[in-house]
Design an enzyme around this catalytic site. Structure first.
Site, PDB file in Angstrom:
ATOM      1  N   LEU A   1      27.407 -17.681  -0.445  1.00 26.10           N
ATOM      2  CA  LEU A   1      26.863 -16.324  -0.375  1.00 26.10           C
ATOM      3  C   LEU A   1      27.231 -15.689   0.963  1.00 26.10           C
ATOM      4  O   LEU A   1      27.316 -16.378   1.985  1.00 26.10           O
ATOM      5  CB  LEU A   1      25.336 -16.355  -0.524  1.00 26.10           C
ATOM      6  CG  LEU A   1      24.793 -16.877  -1.867  1.00 26.10           C
ATOM      7  CD1 LEU A   1      23.275 -16.979  -1.815  1.00 26.10           C
ATOM      8  CD2 LEU A   1      25.228 -15.983  -3.015  1.00 26.10           C
TER       9      LEU A   1
ATOM     10  N   HIS B   1       1.223  12.564  20.291  1.00 26.93           N
ATOM     11  CA  HIS B   1       0.273  11.845  21.156  1.00 26.93           C
ATOM     12  C   HIS B   1      -0.884  11.325  20.307  1.00 26.93           C
ATOM     13  O   HIS B   1      -1.354  12.031  19.408  1.00 26.93           O
ATOM     14  CB  HIS B   1      -0.249  12.790  22.235  1.00 26.93           C
ATOM     15  CG  HIS B   1      -1.284  12.168  23.134  1.00 26.93           C
ATOM     16  ND1 HIS B   1      -0.952  11.283  24.121  1.00 26.93           N
ATOM     17  CD2 HIS B   1      -2.637  12.289  23.155  1.00 26.93           C
ATOM     18  CE1 HIS B   1      -2.050  10.892  24.745  1.00 26.93           C
ATOM     19  NE2 HIS B   1      -3.099  11.501  24.172  1.00 26.93           N
TER      20      HIS B   1
ATOM     21  N   GLY C   1      19.151 -17.800  27.450  1.00 26.21           N
ATOM     22  CA  GLY C   1      19.624 -16.560  26.851  1.00 26.21           C
ATOM     23  C   GLY C   1      18.680 -16.084  25.770  1.00 26.21           C
ATOM     24  O   GLY C   1      17.522 -16.515  25.680  1.00 26.21           O
TER      25      GLY C   1
ATOM     26  N   GLY D   1      24.451 -20.542  24.184  1.00 24.64           N
ATOM     27  CA  GLY D   1      25.377 -19.502  23.752  1.00 24.64           C
ATOM     28  C   GLY D   1      26.311 -19.957  22.653  1.00 24.64           C
ATOM     29  O   GLY D   1      26.201 -21.067  22.119  1.00 24.64           O
TER      30      GLY D   1
ATOM     31  N   ALA E   1      24.689  -8.992  15.644  1.00 26.06           N
ATOM     32  CA  ALA E   1      25.046  -8.638  14.270  1.00 26.06           C
ATOM     33  C   ALA E   1      25.454  -7.180  14.148  1.00 26.06           C
ATOM     34  O   ALA E   1      26.448  -6.849  13.492  1.00 26.06           O
ATOM     35  CB  ALA E   1      23.867  -8.950  13.343  1.00 26.06           C
TER      36      ALA E   1
END
Length: 981
Positions: free
Chosen positions: A547, A957, A697, A785, A833
């Site tokens: 997929l 607000h 990270g 990473g 992405a």
């Protein structure tokens, strides 16, 4: 009777036509000495001192502070007797302007302006006003021919045009009168004079009846050629020099301590400096002259300027170097980019000069080299009616091809008609002459003082286009020029490396199985394939999984946020009691239910994606693809025989796997399962009791907080001196302090070994102070990473080049092979992405023949920590690295009403703007709802919205979006206050 002397507005720069009185440093009646500063004036460039060279007493009337006075106009007076403090209304004082033209004692002179740094005289071409006409400030009264162009003469005084008027054709020294302005029409003189090329009055008459009148014999004078950026020479102790003499000395590199003054009481004047350092005209005339028979006519101003310049160029020790360069690709690329070849060549020369800056330098007398970073290239143009004009494209190194083309389109027609302003032709740093357009097969050009090199371009022949550089050997040597031309050859012959021109036929014609094949079914590949299909291009997508969805769906964004959401519920319930809600803080995680929920999301989205891809007619195939050549792929399906496919163009979107650094024991841990990565963490049977995370990270921070909320004890080890290196520094620092309240964070860590088995792992490390530590845990997560792995693609067979581990691709996604593109994690940069998806759409756009670029400066990202860190665009530090004068404003969440209500007061929002344009170029977040707020920031930055636009936008607000308006208003207010100061 007492004697009076006028204090005139000095010409303190070559472009100055008037000055504004800023202060009087002396009062009426004060005794002044030679060299005293009596006033300051504001010029077109700076606030400067007014120095006097006559002893006496300051007398009035003085020009008022704030008054605008033309150059050579009266500011005040000096008298030699103390009791006579004001000049009588009708008293004649030393002339307001030097006037060798004719005698006069009334009116303010309209002097010949110095319209270029090389101009010493001008010729009257037309009078746009007639004697007696009313004159207003800013009126154009005449046009004059300089050594380079025909220019307007503008006046800065009101009154009536009066004679003596220099007639059409008269030659006048810079700074000397052309005519006069009188305050009363009754004082107008209708005298007209004609001045010869030697500046002598050859005729004087009344305009009305043409009756001849007597005129004084003029004194010849000339003005030097000044460098407008030169700093005046310093004053010499015990030796006085006029301000103009100091300016001339600074421009020409003359040491005033070695100059003898010829002025009153030994004051050094400009002529003394000129005698110490001959002008270009003097140098030219000092060379041997050959007598020839016949009656010669006087040269025009342009002819004389060229003659003097070319003769002076004989003093340069020059040499020539020639390369043959093939320009065909550049010509095609320029056409595709819709710019002229001239502009493209100028840009290519600038790119090469960034590597060889000595070609942009010049020699300065005596024994100095002027190093210049600004690329202001003169490009020779034939003027209408003969002669050569060299308009300048300025700042080439900073401007795009489109901006340069716009400038050239404006310059060219005005250059041909010699209607350029001085700044448009004065002081080039390099010159280009292209006679190839006339069919010239080879020539050398002549450099003039002020540049180190001139480039001559001849007509293209069988060996290419001869490009010759004549260079000043005092500044550059043969090796310098050869290296420059070698690089220029490569730049011109490979325009695709810098011009970013989409190919005219992005998808080559041929008998292909598919015009385009996309390798990879993640966000980058899938978005690219869908865009191409939508435009009628037949596409196959080869995916190495059943997929589509890639890492984002199966191992990244989506599954991690499913965990994050459950962790958020647990975290938020712990604070319900603070808001009056009791009995909800005993949350208990059901891991099996959570995993079922997570896996259902992934499967559902994967099946929907595949259904959509097939529904729009993308030919989706499972398998591993590798290149046979640059138009053939080898496909290995999970089952069955391998096969090949022919393609016109290909897009590589294969992502990047987790990177595991070479830590002793790490690979063994991967084999045993005690070391996990962002790919394998999804196989955990339950949340571990203790986990070490190596890497601070985005992945490391998100997983650390998620599992901490699930009840795991966390140790985070980061080799760098701070976590989240891609996040704005202050944001990262604040988030670090928040994380340290939840688990242990060690920066500058040195990991020596990983050992053990699942459930009994050990990490040995040293902290920032070098102290050895050991941490016992169930698992070690490698969050170090990702790094592209292209080993299975066989890129060498297609000729696709790498940049380290990543595929080398430009902003359009093109690799070193024009019809093969690469997008997403496989090209490095932001491994996100949405970045991959954007780059996929950019690649599709260019394959469709459009011109679309990915701009990392507009990209964004969110770290789903608590609070969430995020960014759009540039930080202040990044902007300044790009040469942008950036300013920022920030606001802590602790003062926000909505944050107080929800108890989410940690963090801040920062707004970054370009000070010059006031456009918002970056927004940085540390808030609980960054993922929601960031959408508005994306639109601000990508649309180039200004502070004023955001400040005036109406936000509801109480919401946190109103913070954007408040930040914009604060920053605008600060900029206004700074501007006033």
């Amino acid at each position: 009777m007492s004697a009076h002397y006028v204090i005139t507005m000095p010409q303190l720069s070559d472009t100055m036509t008037e000055g504004v009185v800023v202060t009087w440093e002396k009062n009426i009646g004060d005794k002044v000495e030679r060299g005293d500063i009596v006033a300051t004036v504001e010029t077109d460039k700076a606030i400067m001192d007014v120095e006097v060279f006559k002893a006496g007493y300051l007398a009035g009337p003085l020009a008022d502070v704030g008054a605008t006075i033309i150059v050579a106009g009266a500011m005040g007076y000096i008298t030699d007797t103390l009791g006579d403090m004001n000049i009588a209304v009708n008293e004649t004082v030393t002339e307001i302007a030097p006037t060798e033209m004719v005698p006069h004692n009334a009116g303010i002179a309209i002097v010949m302006p110095q319209l270029s740094d090389t101009m010493t005289e001008g010729v009257v071409v037309t009078w746009e006003k007639q004697v007696g006409d009313t004159i207003k400030r800013g009126d154009i009264v005449a046009t004059v021919e300089t050594d380079k162009a025909i220019m307007d003469v503008e006046v800065f005084q009101e009154g009536f045009l009066s004679g003596p008027v220099a007639g059409v054709g008269s030659t006048i020294v810079v700074g000397h009168p052309m005519a006069f302005i009188v305050a009363d029409a009754a004082l107008v003189s209708d005298t007209e004079v004609t001045l010869s090329a030697a500046h002598k009055v050859v005729e004087a008459h009344h305009q009305k009846d043409k009756s001849v009148i007597t005129a004084a014999t003029p004194v010849n004078a000339s003005a030097p050629s000044l460098n407008p950026s030169a700093i005046p020479a310093a004053r010499v102790a015990g030796q006085y020099a006029s301000p103009y003499a100091r300016k001339v000395a600074g421009s020409m590199g003359v040491d005033l301590s070695k100059v003898r003054g010829s002025g009153p009481q030994g004051v050094i004047v400009a002529n003394d400096v000129l005698s110490a350092r001959p002008s270009m005209k003097d140098v030219a005339h000092s060379l041997p002259q050959v007598e020839v028979p016949g009656n010669g006519r006087n040269m025009t101003a342009m002819e004389k300027a060229v003659s003097h310049s070319m003769t002076a160029s004989l003093t340069l020790p020059t040499f020539d170097v020639t390369f043959n360069i093939k320009p065909e690709k550049l010509i095609a690329a320029a056409k595709a980019r819709k710019v002229s070849v001239t502009v493209a060549i100028a840009k290519a020369c600038s790119i090469a000069m960034l590597k060889h800056p000595t070609l942009n330098n010049c020699y300065q007398p005596v024994d100095k080299i002027v190093e210049r970073s600004n690329h202001d290239f003169g490009i020779a143009v034939a003027a209408d009616g003969g002669g050569l004009v060299v308009p300048i494209l300025r700042g080439i190194e900073q401007k795009s091809l489109e901006d340069l083309q716009a400038a050239w389109t404006d310059l060219m027609p005005r250059a041909r008609t010699r209607k350029l302003a001085p700044a448009e032709y004065a002081n080039p740093t390099f010159t280009i002459s292209n006679m190839g357009m006339f069919g010239v097969t080879h020539f050398t050009a002549i450099p003039t003082p002020g540049i180190a090199a001139i480039m001559a371009i001849a007509a293209t022949g069988t060996d290419g286009m001869p490009v010759n550089i004549t260079a000043d050997h005092r500044v550059v040597n043969g090796a310098h020029v050869a290296a420059y031309l070698a690089d220029l050859k490569q730049i011109i012959e490979q325009p695709e490396s810098w011009m970013d021109v989409a190919p005219t036929s992005p998808i080559p014609a041929g008998e292909w199985d598919f015009p385009v094949i996309v390798i990879g079914g993640g966000p980058g590949g899938e978005d690219c394939a869908r865009d191409l299909i939508e435009h009628g291009v037949k596409v196959a997508m080869i995916n190495n999984a059943p997929l589509p969805g890639g890492e984002c769906l199966w191992r990244g964004c989506i599954p991690s946020k499913a965990w994050r959401h459950s962790a958020d519920i647990i975290r938020d319930r712990a604070h319900d009691a603070d808001k009056g809600v009791n009995g909800t803080n005993q949350s208990k995680l059901d891991w099996a239910t959570l995993e079922t929920h997570r896996k259902t999301i992934l499967q559902t989205r994967g099946e929907l994606a595949l259904k959509t891809d097939k529904g729009v007619k993308i030919d989706v195939r499972e398998g591993y693809a590798s290149f046979v050549d640059n138009h053939t792929l080898h496909i290995q399906p999970p089952q069955g025989e391998a096969y090949t496919m022919k393609f016109g163009a290909a897009v590589i979107a294969t992502g990047a796997p987790p990177f595991v650094p070479p830590i002793p024991g790490a690979m063994d841990g991967l084999t045993s399962g005690g070391v996990i990565t962002s790919d394998t963490i999804w196989n955990l049977p339950s949340p571990p009791k203790k986990m070490a995370i190596i890497g601070g990270g985005v992945i490391g921070v998100e997983m650390a907080q998620i599992f901490r909320d699930f009840g795991t004890e966390i140790l985070m080890l980061e080799a760098k001196d701070r976590i989240l290196a891609e996040v704005e520094e202050e944001i990262a620092k604040q988030l670090t302090e928040i994380l340290k309240q939840e688990f242990t964070v060690v920066t500058s860590a040195k990991i020596s070994q990983i050992a053990g088995k699942v459930g009994a792992m050990q990490v040995s490390y040293a902290d920032s102070e070098g102290s050895a530590q050991v941490f016992d845990c169930d698992y070690v997560l490698m969050a170090t990473g990702k790094r592209p792995d292209t080993s299975r693609l066989n890129l060498a067979s297609a000729g696709v080049q790498l940049d380290g581990a990543a595929i080398k691709a430009d902003k359009r996604g093109r690799t070193s092979v024009p019809h093969i593109y690469a997008v997403g994690d496989v090209v490095g940069g932001y491994m996100l992405a949405h970045t991959a998806a954007t780059q996929g759409r950019v690649a599709a756009s260019n394959l469709l023949g459009e011109d679309h670029e990915y701009n990392q400066d507009l990209d964004c990202g969110v770290t789903f920590s608590r609070p969430q860190a995020g960014f759009v665009g540039l930080s202040t530090a990044q902007a300044k690295e790009r040469g942008v004068d950036a300013v920022e404003a920030k606001m802590p969440m602790s003062i926000d009403a909505k944050a107080m209500i929800t108890g989410e007061t940690h963090g801040m929002i920062k707004l970054v703007a370009d000070k010059a344009t006031q456009k918002i170029i970056g927004v940085h977040f540390l808030t609980e709802h960054t993922d929601t707020l960031i959408g508005e920031a994306v639109m601000m930055v990508s649309a180039g919205m200004t502070l004023k636009q955001v400040a005036q936008a109406i936000h509801p607000h109480p919401t946190q979006t109103e913070l954007f308006g408040e930040l914009a208003r604060r920053l605008l207010s600060r900029l206004r206050r700074t501007a006033k100061k």
